[in-house]
Design a protein around this motif. Structure first.
Motif, PDB file in Angstrom:
ATOM      1  N   THR A   1       0.841  -1.184   0.000  1.00  0.00           N
ATOM      2  CA  THR A   1       0.000   0.000   0.000  1.00  0.00           C
ATOM      3  C   THR A   1       0.885   1.245   0.000  1.00  0.00           C
TER       4      THR A   1
ATOM      5  N   GLY B   1      -3.903   0.712  -2.814  1.00  0.00           N
ATOM      6  CA  GLY B   1      -3.460  -0.666  -2.899  1.00  0.00           C
ATOM      7  C   GLY B   1      -3.569  -1.329  -1.537  1.00  0.00           C
TER       8      GLY B   1
ATOM      9  N   ASN C   1      -3.365  -4.432  -4.683  1.00  0.00           N
ATOM     10  CA  ASN C   1      -4.237  -5.123  -5.620  1.00  0.00           C
ATOM     11  C   ASN C   1      -4.054  -6.620  -5.412  1.00  0.00           C
TER      12      ASN C   1
ATOM     13  N   THR D   1      -8.917  -9.566  -9.903  1.00  0.00           N
ATOM     14  CA  THR D   1      -8.051  -8.734  -9.059  1.00  0.00           C
ATOM     15  C   THR D   1      -8.892  -7.774  -8.231  1.00  0.00           C
TER      16      THR D   1
ATOM     17  N   HIS E   1      -9.076  -4.545  -6.313  1.00  0.00           N
ATOM     18  CA  HIS E   1      -8.395  -3.252  -6.199  1.00  0.00           C
ATOM     19  C   HIS E   1      -8.874  -2.555  -4.924  1.00  0.00           C
ATOM     20  N   THR E   2      -7.956  -2.198  -4.060  1.00  0.00           N
ATOM     21  CA  THR E   2      -8.329  -1.644  -2.758  1.00  0.00           C
ATOM     22  C   THR E   2      -7.751  -0.246  -2.558  1.00  0.00           C
TER      23      THR E   2
ATOM     24  N   GLY F   1     -13.037  -1.772  -1.774  1.00  0.00           N
ATOM     25  CA  GLY F   1     -12.495  -2.713  -2.747  1.00  0.00           C
ATOM     26  C   GLY F   1     -13.418  -2.858  -3.935  1.00  0.00           C
TER      27      GLY F   1
END
Length: 221
Positions: free
Chosen positions: A81, A113, A115, A122, A124-125, A163
């Motif tokens: 992150t 992030g 990911n 995937t 994605h956060t 997410g």
């Protein structure tokens, strides 16, 4: 399950966002000798490690502000992150002629992030953390060149982690009380070494305790 674990880890490591310290009330250098400080820090918990560096600006009393960038890595998640942190505070004596300093303040931390590969796509956060509270500290001379800067802090923290997976979005939030304590070791007029601990109280977090170590250097005029 991975998403929930990340919420707990990020919320717990939000305690290290307050590492962007400044002023004696946070166990750090006063701005009396220099209005600009640079520093770096590392934060450790059971499931994650964060590190970064930044700059603060202020005066001996009154407003001060700072910003930093960093990275967080996870023990049980792939990916990292990227962190952008900012903060603002106001320093004042605890009472007239007191050597103790009180600093109310607030911080904002943005995480991008990681990911995460879920096997079905995937994930994605991203995360956002806000803290608001106050810290108190003082300077205790130990010798002509060494001072100890003990401090304590309490703040309310709020973290939101979102997410997105295959076009579907979800988010989770957590609110908690952050309690911090530590001591800076001022080994020269321009250098402080600062170990600290922070505990998240009143929340069900995976990482509710974080240890940190920071270094601050005052820039020349």
């Amino acid at each position: 399950m991975k998403f929930r674990m990340m919420v707990g880890v990020v919320a717990g490591m939000a305690m290290c966002a307050t590492i962007a310290a400044a002023q004696v009330c946070q166990g750090d250098l006063s701005f009396r000798g220099s209005s600009n400080h640079v520093g770096g820090s590392i934060g450790l918990s059971d499931n994650a490690t964060s590190f970064g560096g930044g700059m603060t600006h202020g005066s001996a009393q009154g407003w001060y502000t700072g910003a930093s960038v960093g990275m967080m890595t996870y023990d049980q998640l792939d990916g990292n992150t990227a962190l952008i942190n900012g903060g603002v505070g106001y320093s004042m004596p605890l009472q007239a002629r007191s050597k103790w300093q009180l600093c109310p303040g607030a911080t904002l931390s943005l995480g991008f992030g990681p990911n995460i590969d879920t096997g079905a796509g995937t994930l994605h956060t991203a995360s956002q953390t806000v803290t608001m509270g106050a810290s108190v500290g003082t300077s205790i001379p130990m010798s002509k060149s060494v001072n100890i800067l003990p401090f304590g802090s309490a703040s309310l923290g709020y973290t939101r982690v979102s997410g997105k997976l295959n076009g579907t979005s979800d988010s989770q939030t957590d609110t908690y009380l952050l309690l911090g304590a530590g001591a800076g070791f001022q080994v020269s007029p321009r250098l402080v070494l600062r170990p600290a601990i922070a505990i998240a109280a009143g929340a069900d977090l995976i990482d509710d305790t974080a240890f940190s170590f920071g270094i601050t250097f005052a820039l020349p005029h």
